[in-house]
Structure formats: C-alpha cells, structure tokens
Design a protein around this motif. Structure first.
Motif, PDB file in Angstrom:
ATOM      1  N   ARG B  63       1.010  17.539   4.138  1.00  0.00           N
ATOM      2  CA  ARG B  63       1.989  16.672   3.472  1.00  0.00           C
ATOM      3  C   ARG B  63       3.254  17.450   3.117  1.00  0.00           C
ATOM      4  O   ARG B  63       4.372  16.961   3.288  1.00  0.00           O
ATOM      5  CB  ARG B  63       1.378  16.054   2.217  1.00  0.00           C
ATOM      6  N   THR B  78       7.025   9.812  -0.799  1.00  0.00           N
ATOM      7  CA  THR B  78       5.993  10.218   0.151  1.00  0.00           C
ATOM      8  C   THR B  78       5.063  11.255  -0.483  1.00  0.00           C
ATOM      9  O   THR B  78       3.842  11.223  -0.275  1.00  0.00           O
ATOM     10  CB  THR B  78       6.641  10.768   1.438  1.00  0.00           C
ATOM     11  N   ALA B  81       2.632   9.245  -2.540  1.00  0.00           N
ATOM     12  CA  ALA B  81       1.833   8.176  -1.905  1.00  0.00           C
ATOM     13  C   ALA B  81       0.399   8.649  -1.669  1.00  0.00           C
ATOM     14  O   ALA B  81       0.173   9.837  -1.417  1.00  0.00           O
ATOM     15  CB  ALA B  81       2.481   7.759  -0.586  1.00  0.00           C
ATOM     16  N   SER B  84      -0.045   9.217   4.012  1.00  0.00           N
ATOM     17  CA  SER B  84       1.040   8.941   4.960  1.00  0.00           C
ATOM     18  C   SER B  84       0.507   9.133   6.372  1.00  0.00           C
ATOM     19  O   SER B  84      -0.327  10.013   6.610  1.00  0.00           O
ATOM     20  CB  SER B  84       2.213   9.904   4.736  1.00  0.00           C
ATOM     21  N   ASN B 171       3.950   5.218   4.621  1.00  0.00           N
ATOM     22  CA  ASN B 171       3.141   5.465   3.420  1.00  0.00           C
ATOM     23  C   ASN B 171       2.213   4.270   3.213  1.00  0.00           C
ATOM     24  O   ASN B 171       2.600   3.126   3.451  1.00  0.00           O
ATOM     25  CB  ASN B 171       4.036   5.662   2.203  1.00  0.00           C
TER      26      ASN B 171
END
Lengths: 196, 196
Positions: B63, B78, B81, B84, B171
C-alpha cells in the motif's frame, strides 16, 4: 458469498443473462431506452465525463442502412431484432466538463486539451457506460446482443460524425426461447488476480 | 418505468450508490473480491476476451508503494481505505482466446495478431469489466472509490509488467456515513440520444 442484492436480481443481471441473438416480436420503445439510460447514467466515469452517446436505429430505412455496415454473421439477427442502438463515444465530451464536474472547472483544459487524450478517455469511459447500459437492459427484463462485428468507419460516416467514435451495436429485446449460445468459459479468479 | 429487478437492488447498484472516499474500518477479504469477480466475470466482452486483471494491494508495504504513484488528493483516502485494487488490461489476452472463444478458434490470429489492436481492445473491454466489477462491489453491499488520478507508468513499473496496462485503482470497503460528495449532474437523455 452473502450478497446484499437478492439472488433473482443477480441471476437476471449476471448469472442467467446471456448475449442474445434471437428475440420475441415484442417492441422496445424509446421510453424504455430512456428508462435504462436514466438508471445507468448514474454509474461512475472519470471526472463524471459521461461520454456515451446513443443512436436509436428505429426506422426500417435506418435499419437497412445499419445492416450494410455489419459483418455478414450479424446481419440477419439484427434485421430481426426489435431494436438496435449504436453506442458511441463523444471525443468532445470535455465541452460539458465544467457543468458535469463543477468541483474542478479547469479539468477541461488541464487534462483534456489534446484530442488523442480525449479520444482514449472517451472510448474507455464510454465502454464503462456501455457495460452499465447492458446491465440496465437486463434490469428491465430485456436481453442485450452487443456486437463489435461491424465496419466502424462505415457506421461513423453513415450515422455519426467525426467527433463520435463507434463503440458497438447492441440489439435489444425480450429474449426468445433458445435465443443464445451456451456460455463460453471464463477465466478463474486465480488466473486474473494477484495479491501483493 | 417497470423494472424486473426490485427497487432496493436498483437503489443499491445505481440510485443510492456513490463513489466513496471514506470507509468504515471493516476489512475486505480476498474471498469477497473473489465473490465479486465470480459474479461479474459473466458480463459480456468482445469475443469473450476477458482482459481484466486484478492486483489486490493487501500488505502495508504494498500500500505504501501504491501511494507514491497516486496524485496527492488520492493518497490519504487510499491510505485509510480497507482495501485497494489495481485494475489492469492484459494486452496479451489473445493467448487465451482459443479456450475462451472456442466457436472461432482462429480469432486470435484473424483479429488480434497486432499488438496496438490488442492494446486498444484490451483497454476497452477491461473498462467494461471494470464497470461490471464496480456494480459487483455494490451488489455485495460495499462501496467503490474508483480513481484515475495516478501515474500509470509508475503503477505499471511498480506492480505490473509491460503487458499489463493500468486502468484504474479502486478503493473498496463499507461506506462511512457522509463518505461521499454530492452527486454530480448527469447529461439528460435528450442530450445523449438520437433516434433515426
């Protein structure tokens, strides 16, 4: 897998839905096409650019002209379908961006000043909207027969203009009994997905 | 308009659905992504080419790497979230065509021998599958935050290879209260449709 949408809906939209080549004689109205559009126009596109355009081929004369630009294998089924639409992508969608994406009124010039960029974005995002449109056709209890087997230049010259890029033709109607081929195999999740 | 799918389903899939920027902490599992895929893989593509590929960005380390290739405005949401995914288009999809489209085993060479043709077809058809995928996320009761605001070359080099063309990052999670902006305006039917 526990879906939030009930099983009959998922069956209708995906599991029992098939690309259809033979339809009943039941007509499809412009009002139905509008109902589908008014539902699926809500699906997301990049910058809300909404580049999909719809040409409803309604008259016998227009249908005759459409047939001449389809590959032979698509002609008879299109001649017999209740209705056909040409889906295209508007390469000049950016003119509407200040209205469609008011959060960033400058997007029109900042990202879409160049025609090749616009064409690519219009095609990809209109393809997303074409997919929503197919889902919407099915949501109405109708079946879709999307086709790429056409002469895009011929379709463009005959029905569109230089700013509208043909994407596909979709036959629409109530599916006839046996009006589809067996479903082709799909790729397994393990073939398409990677976790990192 | 009388739909064949019930109103709660249409609300969930389109009418009440929004591109979402803030999610609850509830995790999203690979099994859920598989459930979505196994539903929406059934949506049609040209020659059943099925070019969509999914990179699930699961680890904290991955990430972090993803964030560096997103525009600044997409980074914080993001980072926060639950999950993703990178959606890409496989420009070498034609290798699987004899299996995916057995009715015309020669399609691979007859239509897709040239790489630029394949790339364009892969992007357009993967975009259709991305749209089905977004519908599938919603069908599971989750919300999607699709984004184009990224450095595609950076994403490709970091996570993909020369044959996989990045399409968007999405997302995915349970929408948080107030986790979306007001819906942007859409074009009216009369603005997008012509009858001939």
């Amino acid at each position: 897998m526990e879906f939030a949408v009930n099983s009959p809906a998922l069956d209708l939209l995906f599991r029992e839905a098939h690309t259809t080549h033979t339809f009943t004689d039941e007509p499809v109205t412009d009002r139905q096409i509008q109902g589908i559009y008014d539902l699926v126009k809500l699906g997301p596109t990049a910058f809300n650019q909404s580049p999909l355009r719809i040409t409803i081929v309604r008259t016998a004369e227009a249908r005759e002209r459409l047939l001449t630009h389809l590959v032979e294998g698509n002609q008879a089924k299109t001649a017999a379908a209740p209705l056909s639409v040409i889906l295209s992508a508007d390469a000049e969608f950016h003119a509407e961006l200040p209205r469609l994406f008011p959060a960033f009124p400058d997007a029109k010039d900042a990202f879409f000043a160049e025609r090749p960029v616009r064409e690519q974005s219009a095609l990809v995002n209109a393809a997303m909207q074409a997919a929503y449109f197919i889902v919407g056709i099915r949501a109405l209890g109708l079946a879709a027969g999307p086709m790429n087997g056409m002469d895009p230049d011929g379709i463009q010259k005959e029905f569109l203009d230089a700013d509208h890029l043909p994407l596909m033709v979709v036959n629409i109607g109530k599916a006839a009994e046996g009006g589809h081929y067996p479903r082709g195999p799909r790729l397994d999740f393990a073939e398409v997905a990677t976790t990192v």
